[in-house]
Design a protein around this motif. Structure first.
Motif, PDB file in Angstrom:
ATOM      1  N   ASP A 237       0.836  -1.208   0.000  1.00 48.47           N
ATOM      2  CA  ASP A 237       0.000   0.000   0.000  1.00 48.47           C
ATOM      3  C   ASP A 237       0.871   1.259   0.000  1.00 48.47           C
ATOM      4  OD1 ASP A 237       0.827   0.579   2.631  1.00 48.47           O
ATOM      5  OD2 ASP A 237      -1.029  -0.125   3.538  1.00 48.47           O
TER       6      ASP A 237
ATOM      7  N   ASP B 140       1.934   3.049   2.212  1.00 46.25           N
ATOM      8  CA  ASP B 140       2.957   3.098   3.259  1.00 46.25           C
ATOM      9  C   ASP B 140       4.027   2.040   3.061  1.00 46.25           C
ATOM     10  OD1 ASP B 140       1.273   4.904   4.667  1.00 46.25           O
ATOM     11  OD2 ASP B 140       0.166   3.190   5.465  1.00 46.25           O
TER      12      ASP B 140
ATOM     13  N   GLU C 172       3.262  -1.173   3.097  1.00 40.91           N
ATOM     14  CA  GLU C 172       2.820  -2.390   3.807  1.00 40.91           C
ATOM     15  C   GLU C 172       2.193  -3.374   2.816  1.00 40.91           C
ATOM     16  OE1 GLU C 172       1.312  -1.117   8.105  1.00 40.91           O
ATOM     17  OE2 GLU C 172       0.634   0.232   6.539  1.00 40.91           O
TER      18      GLU C 172
ATOM     19  N   GLY D 117      -2.956   4.371   2.101  1.00 45.86           N
ATOM     20  CA  GLY D 117      -2.266   3.446   2.995  1.00 45.86           C
ATOM     21  C   GLY D 117      -3.090   2.923   4.152  1.00 45.86           C
ATOM     22  N   GLU D 118      -4.338   3.362   4.278  1.00 46.32           N
ATOM     23  CA  GLU D 118      -5.202   2.865   5.357  1.00 46.32           C
ATOM     24  C   GLU D 118      -6.223   1.900   4.784  1.00 46.32           C
ATOM     25  OE1 GLU D 118      -4.748   3.462   8.442  1.00 46.32           O
ATOM     26  OE2 GLU D 118      -3.369   5.162   8.331  1.00 46.32           O
TER      27      GLU D 118
HETATM   28 MG    MG Z   1      -1.151   0.594   5.273  1.00 52.36          MG
END
Ligand code: MG
Ligand code: CA
Ligand code: CA
Ligand code: CA
Ligand code: MG
Ligand code: MG
Ligand code: MG
Lengths: 734, 734
Positions: free
Chosen positions: A304, A306, A308, A427-428
């Motif tokens: 993502d 970020d 991740e 990123g969430e």
């Molecule tokens: Mg994330």
């Protein structure tokens, strides 16, 4: 301590595995002028000096992965590898002495060890509870041994090789064929462990085993490991090369998913680097059209905003390209893969490099300002050794990322989640995939191992954002069946940045039922942000109950339908994962469009879905039948419909935001005023989208013909639509 | 548009309210060389220019706080104030024209307006649904009016004052005495609104009402507002000065709590600045020993490491010193309060300043590098007009912050939570206070207003980390009773940074029951981090059921006691907030110390509590009886004990961490091996703490004598302890 005399320097000598004599000379000549390398070196030196000060501890193996002896031995091999590199780069003998003394302590201990006392593994190790971790140990210590090889006396080498390395390599190969002779990330580690030490020792017989597996293994086809994965598949090639051939698709997608790909990248790439150095004639980086280098690119794209990794299959959330394995992967891919400047921007974020030739190249590239942003675009990655077993599509538009999984089973870490998806913003997680049920290395939680809810919940279909028929998981949750099948790509198109789209079919998950799911992410100037169209056509030989969950994260703002919360909570069902869901509320559509809005991390979201009057709209939450609180408590909206053939059609919008400091709430409502299926049969599906400003758009889909060149004519309500290719999105009035 | 001629400049002229003629000259002379001011000015100019381009919209009032007309009118007054300032600083007439035209639109609309159509408020406004928001409007527009006062023609001023400002001021005062004549944050806004416009218009009669309230109001004592707060208290002084006298303690603590203090700071300080400019003879900043300036310091100290206010009483989480009210408060406190350099570091984080003399002073201070870090230390703040009605203590050590509330009721926004606490680590909640049940300004959620669960859940005692007797809230949840009482400080001591401690008593919450609770945060070199001792002595005339909840956040790692999860969930009780808790599991102690560990945001935590064998250990979760999903789903561990006199004694540890990228788990276990009450009677309580390295410490507490000089001698198990003052912490062997 003994002083050794090995002054001759040659390229045929040691180190030659990861560090090379020439590389070391180059590093030394640059030291002090390559900031990111110098910094990594300094940090490493501080860590290792602190460990040397603490003294050597080689305890008798006892614990599971969360416990002391496990953590200590793991720390030992990581330190050994680094201490070896420090010896080469800094030329301080104390590092060589430390490596030797610790290896000698292992050489003394190892012959005395029975198999590890913890009995859970199908392949118990000696230092650790499973051969997998023993293999980790050898991959790292082989590098340490290479670094002090010439500094050691012949006698010392003799002791280490005969008391430790060769018996160790034999144990994890010949004595554990069920571990070594497979296509699996476990075996990759085993193969590479044996291969690395073989290269250092110049031991052809071990190298042959590493590359091509054991000739005979006496394993029975159909055997399974303790994760439920097959150990032996008839006719399966084994060894390192087979482990490159099989799990990687030509696009570099690794069938177990990114979390395990990340774990596997280290042995794949470190051994590739070693083979490149010692056996350049194998041209390992060109193997299978350069798949090892492609896989690094695929893996970065499966993260993502970020960095991740998307938790496809068994994946622990939070793991990212900041992990040490990805430092290795990025540095090696940069150095041996054509110096892609976008990789430098990832390396810069990682803020550390390998202490070797590859790390030096990255450090120099960054120093010289060659880095460019790594721009993640939409991507479609095929699955399967030949790229013909489905895949994973990631649609990206502005801050939104939609992950669509239509892949193969993914070996023993696979989930029963055909045509499932997850959605991210900046990123969430917005609509989540649950991930695994495990707390890796946390002893209190089942020794840090997989927890039973991983099978009873995380792998089950109801744990995913896809259709569940009659409360039964895909393939009835049977690994043997799931492993034989995969979904099929219908089409993927990201050429038009306004309408990016992916469509895939699944016909085996429920025999007699065909599912075709299409996701489009549409950047339309009449909307604040891109929105998602989710169109799922289900056709079956029989009438069934279909459940379609959306595991949204956040707090409910509003629903436009009546629902009743339950005064007491009962599980939603008895098995196949349903036993882990509390039924919190249930509702019925109030109109032909059901709307459901929530707030998550300051953003508003709305699902607008076309409802049948008889649908049930169920609000559920994980956490039932969870005696050890192993599950997170997280919500779901489940659309339940009884039908034979049907279309689930929904728009998912991210809109507006809320700021708790200014207390301003902006654009808190959906912009969709009316969503309609205006056509649906075997050949075509058409969806009409009206927004609050009364503009009407249509999305036209060809359900059978994926050709980009085919021309379609379709008459809907007296209007004739003409278009070319499998889809068309347009203003209705056009 | 009309060009006005008002060229004479004098200090008696306008602006003189917030901006002053002299101040404006000074600002103009510095423009371009004061980065944070220049930047704020630029941002403001961009915002206002965009609004001017969109045109003026003064809609007919209709909506609640989440709706369009509310948001538009709110935006209008914020813009007006800024446009006025821009006119003065930039001398561009378009800003004056915009302010005038919008004010004229209001002058045209206002006389036509009935009271607002939404009927929920005890004091309905005309522009907004409540007089409170109308008052906000006037506080801001008075400033805008002051900025264009001289530019307007006399005729225009006549229209604005007679059609808009004077009727507006009369409406929120004379016509709404139940709103204006109170001690409450609502009234503060009302008083200030009238006072601000009075100062601009030089209207003595209105100013007198603002400062000292209406002479007659015909209100009945005992009347309540729609939040349940008293409107009239017999003998109560009213007006702005009374609103400074009453809710602020001499330490600057505002009895409603920091969320409302933040909201109230703006009118208090902006009006103080205006009075300082126009009526310097009132010496408002020296009023009540400078309490308005002290209150800014108190408020900053009531925020966590991120600047977010502790959600005492009704407080929306996330509100912080980054809010516009705190920009005002910090700048004014700096400029008029002796240029405290620590305030500059807060202003620097806020990254914007007021566009006035105070903002200029801050911008210059920052430019000149005068800022120093604002170091939040442990602090004890008294409550009550004379500082004798309990208070709030905040203990800080390393990254831990413990908030202990032993204050008065806190007016209508108070919660029934005597002796409750919450715990933070590095700005993250570890053991939370639930806060309020409201989504301020989010229309979908009850119009953005308080939701019914605020009363049925958030205010109730069971929603807090304190003792609940017999499932009944403190004071039976009766505001009339709670308002008469407060807890009493026993002692507070933060001089020894190794042992910081606060202790308070509550004797009225449950008649016949005395509670004495002591929190110590102990920095002991034998522990990784400071740990918390929580000692709660309860003595009663009768046997009772005591519940002591800990609203931990995170996922359960391990409990050392047997518990059973329930196959179906029922509410924990029927009323007083218990109806909102699902009972998830229930256990019984397995030994005299019960241990409960969880993981939150990468940190491990353990509560070790001394158990009676008969205690129930209940795992509960919010969310029952929540028909609109207004509550978050969050967990609690509740210790339930049946006793007459008892001590709850616990250690709360933060220990170790988990990193999902390295997958290393460090120090995952508690360091407490044995916790014991070794003495307990009316006069003394002694706790013995043994750690895993077998070191034994004792904490000795004097329960009645808080004198720092008193000498104590206590014999426990043949050992004689001698110490001075209300507590002592020492090695047992010393
Ligand atoms: Mg994330
Ligand atoms: Ca999954
Ligand atoms: Ca993230
Ligand atoms: Ca916070
Ligand atoms: Mg899954
Ligand atoms: Mg509260
Ligand atoms: Mg915070």
């Amino acid at each position: 301590t003994t002083k050794n005399n090995n002054d001759q320097v040659s390229n045929q000598g040691h180190p030659n595995l990861i560090l090379t004599k020439a590389g070391v000379e180059k590093i030394k000549s640059q030291l002090g002028s390559i900031p990111i390398f110098d910094k990594t070196l300094q940090t490493t030196k501080e860590d290792i000096d602190a460990e040397i000060a603490l003294g050597i501890d080689v305890p008798i193996p006892k614990d599971f992965s969360g416990g002391y002896t496990h953590a200590r031995h793991k720390r030992n091999f990581l330190i050994l590898q680094k201490a070896g590199a420090l010896f080469q780069i800094l030329e301080e003998e104390k590092y060589a002495v430390y490596v030797r003394d610790m290896l000698m302590a292992y050489a003394k201990l190892y012959p005395t060890l029975p198999v590890h006392p913890q009995t859970r593994s199908y392949a118990r190790g000696k230092i650790f509870w499973q051969c997998l971790n023993d293999s980790n140990w050898l991959v790292y210590t082989a590098q340490a041994y290479d670094c002090i090889y010439e500094w050691l006396s012949e006698e010392e080498r003799h002791v280490l090789e005969n008391e430790l390395f060769i018996p160790f390599a034999n144990f994890i190969s010949e004595e554990n064929p069920q571990f070594f002779n497979r296509v699996h990330n476990h075996s990759t580690w085993g193969n590479v462990a044996v291969g690395m030490i073989a290269l250092v020792m110049d031991h052809d017989e071990l190298l042959e085993k590493a590359l091509n597996g054991l000739k005979t293994d006496n394993l029975k086809a159909g055997m399974k490991d303790n994760d439920g994965g097959f150990i032996k598949v008839e006719g399966q090639k084994v060894g390192f090369l087979a482990n490159v051939d099989e799990p990687f698709s030509p696009d570099g997608y690794y069938t177990e998913g990114p979390y395990y790909q990340r774990y596997a990248m280290y042995p794949f790439l470190i051994f590739a680097e070693a083979l490149h150095h010692v056996k350049p004639e194998l041209k390992i980086f060109e193997y299978k059209e350069g798949v090892l280098l492609k896989s690094v690119n695929a893996l970065i794209n499966l993260s993502d905003a970020d960095g991740e990794f998307f938790p496809l299959n068994d994946g622990q959330k939070g793991m990212s390209y900041y992990s040490r394995e990805l430092v290795t992967a990025v540095d090696i891919a940069y150095h041996f893969g054509g110096n892609n400047p976008e990789l430098l921007s990832i390396a810069k974020k990682q803020d550390r490099v390998l202490l070797d030739d590859a790390g030096l190249a990255v450090a120099l590239g960054i120093k010289e300002g060659k880095d460019k942003p790594f721009e993640k675009k939409s991507i479609n990655l095929s699955d399967g050794p030949n790229g013909d077993q489905g895949g994973v599509g990631v649609l990206r538009s502005e801050d939104l990322e939609l992950v669509f999984k239509y892949a193969g089973q993914g070996l023993s870490h696979g989930h029963y989640d055909k045509l499932s998806f997850s959605l991210y913003e900046d990123g969430e997680e917005v609509i989540q995939d649950y991930g695994l049920v495990r707390f890796v290395n946390i002893e209190q939680k089942g020794g840090g191992n997989y927890l039973k809810e991983n099978k009873t919940w995380a792998k089950q279909t109801i744990a995913h954002n896809t259709v569940i028929q009659n409360e039964t998981s895909h393939f009835e949750g049977k690994y043997e069946v799931g492993s034989k099948h995969h979904s099929e790509l219908h089409f993927y198109d990201d050429i038009n940045s306004q309408v990016q789209i992916v469509s895939a079919k699944e016909t085996n998950a429920y025999p007699g039922t065909q599912m075709l799911r299409t996701f489009a992410i549409i950047h339309d100037k009449d909307f604040e942000k891109p929105f998602i169209l989710d169109i799922l056509q289900v056709n079956s030989d029989n009438e069934n109950q279909y459940d379609l969950p959306y595991y949204y994260l956040g707090q409910i703002m509003k629903a436009n339908f009546q629902y009743t919360v339950l005064p007491e909570l009962k599980p939603l069902g008895n098995s196949n994962g349903y036993q882990h869901l509390w039924k919190e509320a249930t509702g019925k559509p109030s109109s032909h469009n059901s709307k459901f809005s929530w707030l998550n991390k300051g953003n508003f979201y709305t699902i607008t879905t076309i409802s049948d009057a008889q649908d049930d709209l169920i609000m559920a939450r994980t956490g039932a039948k969870d005696p050890d609180f192993n599950l997170r408590r997280e919500p779901s909206l489940i659309i339940r419909r009884h039908a034979q053939n049907t279309v689930f059609a929904s728009v998912i919008e991210s809109h507006g935001n809320y700021n708790p400091v200014s207390e301003f709430a902006v654009n808190t409502y959906s912009s969709i005023s009316n969503l309609k299926v205006i056509y649906n049969d075997e050949n075509y599906t058409a969806i009409q989208i009206e927004d609050v400003s009364k503009k009407v758009k249509v999305l036209l889909l060809a359900n059978k013909d994926a050709s980009k060149l085919s021309e379609h004519i379709l008459k809907i309500e007296d209007k004739e639509y003409k278009w070319t290719g499998p889809y068309n999105y347009k203003l209705k009035s056009e």
